[in-house]
Design an enzyme around this catalytic site. Structure first.
Site, PDB file in Angstrom:
ATOM      1  CD  GLU A  51       4.804  -2.027  -8.418  1.00  0.00           C
ATOM      2  OE1 GLU A  51       5.441  -1.494  -7.478  1.00  0.00           O
ATOM      3  OE2 GLU A  51       3.598  -1.842  -8.631  1.00  0.00           O
ATOM      4  CB  ALA A  99      -0.939  -0.005   1.215  1.00  0.00           C
ATOM      5  N   GLY A 131       2.537   1.011 -11.172  1.00  0.00           N
ATOM      6  CA  GLY A 131       3.971   0.914 -10.883  1.00  0.00           C
ATOM      7  C   GLY A 131       4.747   2.146 -11.314  1.00  0.00           C
ATOM      8  CD  GLU A 155       2.369  10.184 -18.911  1.00  0.00           C
ATOM      9  OE1 GLU A 155       2.142   9.352 -18.010  1.00  0.00           O
ATOM     10  OE2 GLU A 155       1.877  10.081 -20.049  1.00  0.00           O
ATOM     11  CB  THR A 207      -2.968  -5.131  -6.388  1.00  0.00           C
ATOM     12  OG1 THR A 207      -2.994  -4.146  -7.410  1.00  0.00           O
ATOM     13  CG2 THR A 207      -3.154  -6.507  -7.005  1.00  0.00           C
ATOM     14  CB  THR A 263       2.350   7.517 -15.079  1.00  0.00           C
ATOM     15  OG1 THR A 263       3.267   8.574 -14.731  1.00  0.00           O
ATOM     16  CG2 THR A 263       1.207   7.478 -14.071  1.00  0.00           C
ATOM     17  CD  GLN A 293       1.009  -5.959 -49.443  1.00  0.00           C
ATOM     18  OE1 GLN A 293       0.418  -5.000 -49.927  1.00  0.00           O
ATOM     19  NE2 GLN A 293       2.143  -6.388 -49.903  1.00  0.00           N
TER      20      GLN A 293
END
Lengths: 376, 276
Positions: free
Chosen positions: A239, A122, A360, A364, A156, A362, A276
């Site tokens: 992670e 957490a 985990g 950015e 999670t 972003t 194709q």
């Protein structure tokens, strides 16, 4: 450290487990938003949960690469959400293993690796995501105990977790004032405020956790006061590498499904592969998967050998997350209407992949880390 | 008890659509196939492990399980997998798949049996690729040993094995004295199907499948012995006597029809399908 036959065998064990114990029930679990708790025990019995953990703590031995190929194998069950929750200990236990006392390790680790208890990590809070060091959940010393107050979001395995590695503020220094604590189910004041509904990862129980003056003994403090941020940064490496593996493995499944469907499905009197435009789309998808997997494998070997490669790990996480979304998008496109139906795996994969550029750290934030590693 | 388990690798049945036959029809194109151990042979491995352990303590082997396969070097991965599942050591007989047939395999196995002197030779009732269902029977004949094929349950007794065989119309109970050849069927992996003399009566295995190879066992398997022998040395005077004339894919399935009720179904079965 290098991949060898033992990694192939372990991946095969995990794949067989996923195909027999997850895939047949996956749709049901996804719709229900969770999977039976027995799956943890089954996975422990099959020797899956303990991969990469020391045998004297109930682990399976092996190395970090085993845990990574385990993810590849388990994703064959078709649900990233199941894998994320089943393996949430993969992000929850490392702080305890790295900084916890031998006694704390003996107390917290074996029941989790035996599938008897569920562990969660957490960090994120309603008011703090990417700017992780600004978190405000507080642990205040009171005699020999600490009293924790605050809330944590997007956790999670949070709904069912028996023990949660919680990063708390113990001092005023932005980075140096953070410390990990293990909060256990049943401690007064610790509650699940809500289970969260998500775009993907449906079978994963994701929660908002509330800490209302939760009294935690000092024996549950992991490491010295102020050691949390460094531990978190190290934890992120594992992670993010794991999420990079989710990326290429998710993309690979989407590619397989798209290939099979394109061969089978006819339009204008020939199979889709007779066009194709489809062949080239599949060729581009396969190239992306191969590039991401090769990069991730090479990087994983170096990280497992002890190199601290922050920039490269961020690159791998970003690249894999990006190609996973591109490949899943194209796979859905090849499936057409069927790709928009919940009954197909590519539909789920495409939703599940959306987490990868966010969770985990972003894309950015990853780019900022990469830029920093370039000396910018 | 010492058990020799014969394993054959087959193309992964889940990927059967990758099996290709070239236009010439003279062979099956095996390029790109994923290989795994014949599922029935895996059941034989699980059976052998159950017969050489106390079900309550499956980590300790009460006896020896030797796994064997005949094939190229890649099959060593399959053998390592069997070792990780619990077998003690492995033997690979170097050979090319195309030069083998059931009779030759049985002769090669008989040679290994002479050297190894197992109490039981065990394998699946058939392989899921060619489905010839002959190696066990031919081997028993060559060795002049008793055999029990299609075993669904096995109980170890002081003087041999009590085997229930699945046959048309029911179950046949046979008792074989050792040494013997046993081929196993699907239900042999049920929780109470196999009991060794070390396992107490009434014990139920907590699973109904072939046990998983956990990571510690995978790591240990690296160190277990794997011997290599040559087919040409074991059976110098023998060659496959089976000649494959032509391969062709079975015709694709035609679309079915929907019937509105049982009456129409029965009528169509009688007049069109002519099966009743």
């Amino acid at each position: 450290m290098a991949f060898d036959e033992s990694h192939d065998l372990f991946r095969a064990t995990c794949r067989r487990f996923a195909e027999e114990k997850i895939a047949p029930f996956c749709y049901e679990w996804e719709e229900a938003g969770e999977f039976p708790r027995e799956l943890y025990r089954d996975a422990a019995r099959a020797g899956i949960l303990g991969a990469g953990y020391p045998e004297d703590l109930g682990g399976g031995g092996g190395d970090p690469l085993h845990a990574l190929v385990g993810i590849e194998g388990l994703l064959h069950g078709g649900s990233s959400g199941v894998v994320a929750s089943l393996c949430s200990h993969g992000i929850a236990l490392p702080p305890i293993l790295k900084m916890g006392s031998p006694e704390q390790q003996r107390r917290f680790v074996p029941p989790v690796l035996a599938g008897e208890q569920i562990a969660a990590l957490a960090i994120t809070e309603p008011g703090t995501g990417s700017d992780v060091a600004s978190l405000t959940t507080r642990a205040v010393r009171d005699g020999t105990d600490y009293v924790i107050s605050g809330s944590k979001l997007f956790i999670t395995s949070g709904v069912r977790a028996d023990l949660v590695s919680v990063l708390c503020r113990t001092g005023p220094d932005k980075h140096g004032g953070l410390t990990f604590f293990v909060v256990e189910r049943g401690m007064p004041g610790f509650t699940v405020s809500r289970a969260l509904e998500k775009t993907g990862w449906w079978a994963s129980d994701t929660a908002e956790l509330s800490f209302d003056e939760v009294r935690v003994p000092q024996a549950n403090r992991i490491g010295e006061e102020g050691s949390g941020f460094v531990a978190l940064m190290q934890n992120f490496q594992g992670e993010r590498l794991a999420l990079a593996f989710y990326g290429h493995a998710t993309a690979e499944l989407a590619l397989q499904d798209a290939l099979a469907y394109a061969k089978e499905r006819s339009a204008f009197g020939r199979p889709l592969t007779g066009f194709q435009v489809t062949r080239h789309k599949l060729a581009a998808m396969a190239t992306k998967v191969a590039a991401a997997r090769t990069f991730n494998y090479r990087l994983a070997e170096r990280v497992a050998a002890g190199e601290y490669l922050v920039g490269e790990v961020s690159m791998a996480k970003n690249f894999s997350a990006q190609i996973a979304n591109e490949v899943c998008y194209d796979a859905v496109q090849i499936f057409g209407g069927m790709g928009f139906m919940r009954e197909t795996r590519v539909e789920r994969l495409s939703r599940d992949a959306r987490l990868l550029p966010i969770g985990g750290g972003t894309s950015e934030i990853m780019n900022e880390i990469i830029a920093k590693s370039l000396g910018l | 008890m010492k058990i020799l388990v014969a394993l054959k690798r087959v193309a992964d049945p889940a990927n059967h659509n990758k099996v290709k036959i070239p236009a010439s029809g003279d062979r099956i194109d095996t390029a790109g196939l994923e290989w795994q151990i014949n599922p029935f042979d895996l059941y034989a491995l699980e059976t052998a492990l159950r017969l050489t352990e106390n079900g309550k303590n499956p980590k300790k082997r009460e006896g020896e399980v030797v796994v064997l396969t005949i094939g190229p070097k890649e099959t060593e991965t399959n053998l390592r997998s069997a070792l990780a599942t619990g077998a003690d050591r492995a033997i690979r007989i170097e050979a090319v798949d195309e030069e083998l047939d059931g009779r030759l395999v049985a002769h090669a196995l008989a040679k290994i049996v002479e050297e190894e002197k197992p109490d039981v030779v065990m394998m699946g009732k058939q392989v899921v690729d060619s489905e010839t269902n002959m190696v066990g029977q031919v081997l028993a004949e060559l060795l002049d040993w008793p055999m029990a094929t299609f075993a669904a349950t096995i109980q170890e007794q002081p003087d041999g094995l009590l085997v229930e065989r699945e046959v048309d119309g029911g179950v046949a109970k046979v008792k074989v004295t050792l040494p013997a050849v046993v081929t196993v069927d699907l239900r042999i992996v049920s929780p109470t199907s196999v009991r060794s003399k070390h396992t107490e009566a009434g014990f139920k295995y907590p699973y109904e499948e072939v046990r998983f190879a956990p990571l510690p066992a995978i790591m240990q398997a690296k160190k277990k012995p794997l011997a290599i022998k040559n087919l040409s040395e074991l059976t110098p005077d023998l060659k496959s006597t089976t000649r494959y004339v032509k391969y062709e894919a079975p015709p694709g399935r035609k679309a079915g029809i929907k019937v509105k009720d049982v009456q129409e179904l029965v009528q169509k079965l009688a007049t069109e399908a002519k099966v009743i």
